[in-house]
Design a protein around this motif. Sequence first.
Motif, PDB file in Angstrom:
ATOM      1  N   SER A 112       0.808  -1.223   0.000  1.00 54.25           N
ATOM      2  CA  SER A 112       0.000   0.000   0.000  1.00 54.25           C
ATOM      3  C   SER A 112       0.843   1.276   0.000  1.00 54.25           C
ATOM      4  CB  SER A 112      -0.926   0.007   1.223  1.00 54.25           C
ATOM      5  OG  SER A 112      -0.170  -0.014   2.433  1.00 54.25           O
ATOM      6  N   ARG A 113       2.126   1.166   0.234  1.00 53.28           N
ATOM      7  CA  ARG A 113       2.980   2.350   0.254  1.00 53.28           C
ATOM      8  C   ARG A 113       3.275   2.812  -1.169  1.00 53.28           C
ATOM      9  NH1 ARG A 113       6.187   3.850   4.397  1.00 53.28           N
ATOM     10  NH2 ARG A 113       6.085   1.737   5.260  1.00 53.28           N
ATOM     11  N   THR A 114       3.185   4.122  -1.393  1.00 52.91           N
ATOM     12  CA  THR A 114       3.524   4.700  -2.691  1.00 52.91           C
ATOM     13  C   THR A 114       4.492   5.849  -2.476  1.00 52.91           C
ATOM     14  OG1 THR A 114       1.713   6.329  -2.653  1.00 52.91           O
ATOM     15  CG2 THR A 114       1.213   4.124  -3.537  1.00 52.91           C
ATOM     16  N   ALA A 115       4.944   6.436  -3.584  1.00 55.53           N
ATOM     17  CA  ALA A 115       5.883   7.555  -3.483  1.00 55.53           C
ATOM     18  C   ALA A 115       5.243   8.771  -2.821  1.00 55.53           C
ATOM     19  CB  ALA A 115       6.398   7.914  -4.870  1.00 55.53           C
ATOM     20  N   LYS A 116       3.928   8.896  -2.929  1.00 55.90           N
ATOM     21  CA  LYS A 116       3.239  10.075  -2.387  1.00 55.90           C
ATOM     22  C   LYS A 116       2.473   9.789  -1.099  1.00 55.90           C
ATOM     23  CE  LYS A 116       2.579  12.271  -6.921  1.00 55.90           C
ATOM     24  NZ  LYS A 116       1.586  12.832  -7.872  1.00 55.90           N
ATOM     25  N   HIS A 117       2.212   8.536  -0.816  1.00 55.59           N
ATOM     26  CA  HIS A 117       1.384   8.202   0.341  1.00 55.59           C
ATOM     27  C   HIS A 117       2.053   7.135   1.187  1.00 55.59           C
ATOM     28  CE1 HIS A 117      -1.959  10.488  -1.368  1.00 55.59           C
ATOM     29  NE2 HIS A 117      -1.722   9.877  -2.525  1.00 55.59           N
ATOM     30  N   PRO A 118       1.958   7.247   2.513  1.00 58.17           N
ATOM     31  CA  PRO A 118       2.519   6.209   3.386  1.00 58.17           C
ATOM     32  C   PRO A 118       1.697   4.933   3.311  1.00 58.17           C
ATOM     33  CG  PRO A 118       1.270   7.805   4.682  1.00 58.17           C
ATOM     34  CD  PRO A 118       1.314   8.335   3.271  1.00 58.17           C
ATOM     35  N   ALA A 119       2.232   3.881   3.868  1.00 63.35           N
ATOM     36  CA  ALA A 119       1.532   2.600   3.869  1.00 63.35           C
ATOM     37  C   ALA A 119       0.256   2.699   4.704  1.00 63.35           C
ATOM     38  CB  ALA A 119       2.437   1.512   4.427  1.00 63.35           C
ATOM     39  N   VAL A 120      -0.759   1.935   4.307  1.00 66.16           N
ATOM     40  CA  VAL A 120      -2.022   1.909   5.033  1.00 66.16           C
ATOM     41  C   VAL A 120      -1.873   1.010   6.261  1.00 66.16           C
ATOM     42  CG1 VAL A 120      -4.444   1.229   4.931  1.00 66.16           C
ATOM     43  CG2 VAL A 120      -3.366   2.319   2.947  1.00 66.16           C
ATOM     44  N   ALA A 121      -2.227   1.551   7.424  1.00 63.29           N
ATOM     45  CA  ALA A 121      -2.149   0.785   8.667  1.00 63.29           C
ATOM     46  C   ALA A 121      -3.547   0.364   9.090  1.00 63.29           C
ATOM     47  CB  ALA A 121      -1.496   1.619   9.761  1.00 63.29           C
ATOM     48  N   LEU A 122      -3.679  -0.880   9.533  1.00 65.34           N
ATOM     49  CA  LEU A 122      -4.957  -1.436   9.952  1.00 65.34           C
ATOM     50  C   LEU A 122      -4.843  -1.961  11.374  1.00 65.34           C
ATOM     51  CD1 LEU A 122      -5.734  -3.584   6.773  1.00 65.34           C
ATOM     52  CD2 LEU A 122      -6.576  -1.279   7.255  1.00 65.34           C
ATOM     53  N   ILE A 123      -5.962  -2.020  12.071  1.00 66.26           N
ATOM     54  CA  ILE A 123      -6.042  -2.684  13.360  1.00 66.26           C
ATOM     55  C   ILE A 123      -7.146  -3.721  13.266  1.00 66.26           C
ATOM     56  CG2 ILE A 123      -7.584  -0.900  14.300  1.00 66.26           C
ATOM     57  CD1 ILE A 123      -6.369  -1.465  17.046  1.00 66.26           C
ATOM     58  N   ALA A 124      -6.870  -4.918  13.753  1.00 63.19           N
ATOM     59  CA  ALA A 124      -7.806  -6.026  13.589  1.00 63.19           C
ATOM     60  C   ALA A 124      -8.047  -6.721  14.919  1.00 63.19           C
ATOM     61  CB  ALA A 124      -7.277  -7.027  12.563  1.00 63.19           C
ATOM     62  N   ALA A 125      -9.243  -7.270  15.060  1.00 59.04           N
ATOM     63  CA  ALA A 125      -9.591  -8.143  16.186  1.00 59.04           C
ATOM     64  C   ALA A 125      -9.804  -9.531  15.616  1.00 59.04           C
ATOM     65  CB  ALA A 125     -10.857  -7.648  16.879  1.00 59.04           C
ATOM     66  N   MET A 126      -9.115 -10.508  16.177  1.00 54.62           N
ATOM     67  CA  MET A 126      -9.199 -11.860  15.631  1.00 54.62           C
ATOM     68  C   MET A 126      -9.149 -12.890  16.753  1.00 54.62           C
ATOM     69  SD  MET A 126      -5.338 -11.943  14.071  1.00 54.62           S
ATOM     70  CE  MET A 126      -5.461 -10.192  13.670  1.00 54.62           C
ATOM     71  N   THR A 127      -9.698 -14.051  16.455  1.00 56.11           N
ATOM     72  CA  THR A 127      -9.594 -15.148  17.393  1.00 56.11           C
ATOM     73  C   THR A 127      -8.159 -15.666  17.383  1.00 56.11           C
ATOM     74  OG1 THR A 127     -10.117 -16.855  15.762  1.00 56.11           O
ATOM     75  CG2 THR A 127     -11.977 -15.789  16.873  1.00 56.11           C
ATOM     76  N   HIS A 128      -7.780 -16.423  18.406  1.00 58.53           N
ATOM     77  CA  HIS A 128      -6.418 -16.947  18.450  1.00 58.53           C
ATOM     78  C   HIS A 128      -6.193 -18.051  17.425  1.00 58.53           C
ATOM     79  CE1 HIS A 128      -4.412 -15.328  22.304  1.00 58.53           C
ATOM     80  NE2 HIS A 128      -5.226 -14.425  21.796  1.00 58.53           N
ATOM     81  N   SER A 129      -7.253 -18.474  16.747  1.00 59.19           N
ATOM     82  CA  SER A 129      -7.100 -19.413  15.639  1.00 59.19           C
ATOM     83  C   SER A 129      -6.907 -18.685  14.311  1.00 59.19           C
ATOM     84  CB  SER A 129      -8.321 -20.334  15.555  1.00 59.19           C
ATOM     85  OG  SER A 129      -9.506 -19.582  15.312  1.00 59.19           O
ATOM     86  N   GLY A 130      -6.938 -17.333  14.341  1.00 57.23           N
ATOM     87  CA  GLY A 130      -6.661 -16.544  13.143  1.00 57.23           C
ATOM     88  C   GLY A 130      -7.872 -16.030  12.412  1.00 57.23           C
ATOM     89  N   GLN A 131      -9.082 -16.227  12.941  1.00 57.28           N
ATOM     90  CA  GLN A 131     -10.288 -15.749  12.268  1.00 57.28           C
ATOM     91  C   GLN A 131     -10.513 -14.273  12.594  1.00 57.28           C
ATOM     92  OE1 GLN A 131     -14.060 -17.260  13.696  1.00 57.28           O
ATOM     93  NE2 GLN A 131     -14.930 -17.203  11.653  1.00 57.28           N
ATOM     94  N   VAL A 132     -10.523 -13.425  11.568  1.00 55.71           N
ATOM     95  CA  VAL A 132     -10.705 -11.989  11.763  1.00 55.71           C
ATOM     96  C   VAL A 132     -12.174 -11.688  12.034  1.00 55.71           C
ATOM     97  CG1 VAL A 132     -10.490  -9.712  10.713  1.00 55.71           C
ATOM     98  CG2 VAL A 132      -8.735 -11.436  10.302  1.00 55.71           C
ATOM     99  N   LEU A 133     -12.446 -10.982  13.139  1.00 55.28           N
ATOM    100  CA  LEU A 133     -13.809 -10.627  13.520  1.00 55.28           C
ATOM    101  C   LEU A 133     -14.161  -9.195  13.153  1.00 55.28           C
ATOM    102  CD1 LEU A 133     -13.875 -12.235  17.084  1.00 55.28           C
ATOM    103  CD2 LEU A 133     -14.633 -13.250  14.926  1.00 55.28           C
ATOM    104  N   ALA A 134     -13.175  -8.320  13.145  1.00 57.78           N
ATOM    105  CA  ALA A 134     -13.406  -6.908  12.801  1.00 57.78           C
ATOM    106  C   ALA A 134     -12.072  -6.288  12.419  1.00 57.78           C
ATOM    107  CB  ALA A 134     -14.036  -6.159  13.969  1.00 57.78           C
ATOM    108  N   GLN A 135     -12.138  -5.221  11.627  1.00 62.55           N
ATOM    109  CA  GLN A 135     -10.934  -4.556  11.164  1.00 62.55           C
ATOM    110  C   GLN A 135     -11.257  -3.104  10.831  1.00 62.55           C
ATOM    111  OE1 GLN A 135      -7.707  -6.511   8.566  1.00 62.55           O
ATOM    112  NE2 GLN A 135      -8.944  -5.400   7.082  1.00 62.55           N
ATOM    113  N   ARG A 136     -10.313  -2.212  11.105  1.00 61.44           N
ATOM    114  CA  ARG A 136     -10.493  -0.787  10.807  1.00 61.44           C
ATOM    115  C   ARG A 136      -9.169  -0.208  10.309  1.00 61.44           C
ATOM    116  NH1 ARG A 136     -14.834   2.047  12.857  1.00 61.44           N
ATOM    117  NH2 ARG A 136     -13.601   3.954  12.849  1.00 61.44           N
ATOM    118  N   GLN A 137      -9.300   0.827   9.469  1.00 59.91           N
ATOM    119  CA  GLN A 137      -8.109   1.546   9.039  1.00 59.91           C
ATOM    120  C   GLN A 137      -7.754   2.586  10.076  1.00 59.91           C
ATOM    121  OE1 GLN A 137      -8.165   2.911   4.987  1.00 59.91           O
ATOM    122  NE2 GLN A 137      -6.543   4.408   5.309  1.00 59.91           N
TER     123      GLN A 137
END
Length: 296
Positions: A112-137
């Motif tokens: 997601s990083r470009t010459a004009k824009h920084p990389a997009v950062a996300l925060i996620a909530a997931m189970t310990h088995s790796g299943q994503v329950l919610a995510q936000r930028q």
Amino acid sequence: MPDPRARRGIRHPWTALLTAAAAAVLAGAASITAIGEWVADAPQRVLALLGFRPDPLTGLIRPPHATTIRLVLAAADGDALDRAIGHFLQERKTPASGRKIIAVDGKTLRGSRTAKHPAVALIAAMTHSGQVLAQRQIDGKSNEIPAFAPLLDSIDLTGAVITADALHTQHDHATYLHKRGAHYLAVVKRNHPALHESVRRLPWRDVRLDHYERGRAHHRDEIRRLKTATFAHLDYPHARQALQVVRWRRDLGTGKLTIERIYLVTSLPPGAATGSELATWDPRPLAHREPAAPRP
């Protein structure tokens, strides 16, 4: 997902465009151009399954142009899409026996990083088995902390245990989780000097061992020991127990031995979880993370 496009000139269904982009990414596409190429090369039966409509005269489906996909993805509300996917996954998940454990962690979106824009950062909530329950930028001018509560607002937290790294060891977070009926397992580091010192100075030598684990991975031998201590008062909301985790690591190539001590606090009352369970819920499990690895 609401369709933000004006009604005039619409040729392809909104859901079909979003589904096609998602399918292309799952197939390995890492850019808008690659997504467009994947959709353009997709067989007619695949386009039909994705929701595209055939021409009433020819019966053929004309795939969308890459520019159309780019405009659609730019117009889509990322947070609304994350919420929709999170609700879908929560409805599909198989009910699990025992306590619900949810990890909150941040990550950087690859590519997601470009010459004009920084990389997009996300925060996620997931189970310990790796299943994503919610995510936000994450707001580019902020960090993960303000996004913690909004991320979890859409999830049923009743009786759950929330784990996160030391960045989220915040009084407001602990109070929020308590109001939502959840517990926490929070890492305490020196960025909270008073709290860290209070936990570190507990009489750990006199506390019995609750968990012992030994393993070999990543070209090293590792031993982890966990102790829990109950206390009458600690300056952290609703904290009931403190944990000390000691890790020994020996590099099999060089023979170098490193010892790391980590402290945590939890709102779980004594007896609510065994030492083995607490070790499993540790945000930094054995042989999975380096002692001081930077976040990607």
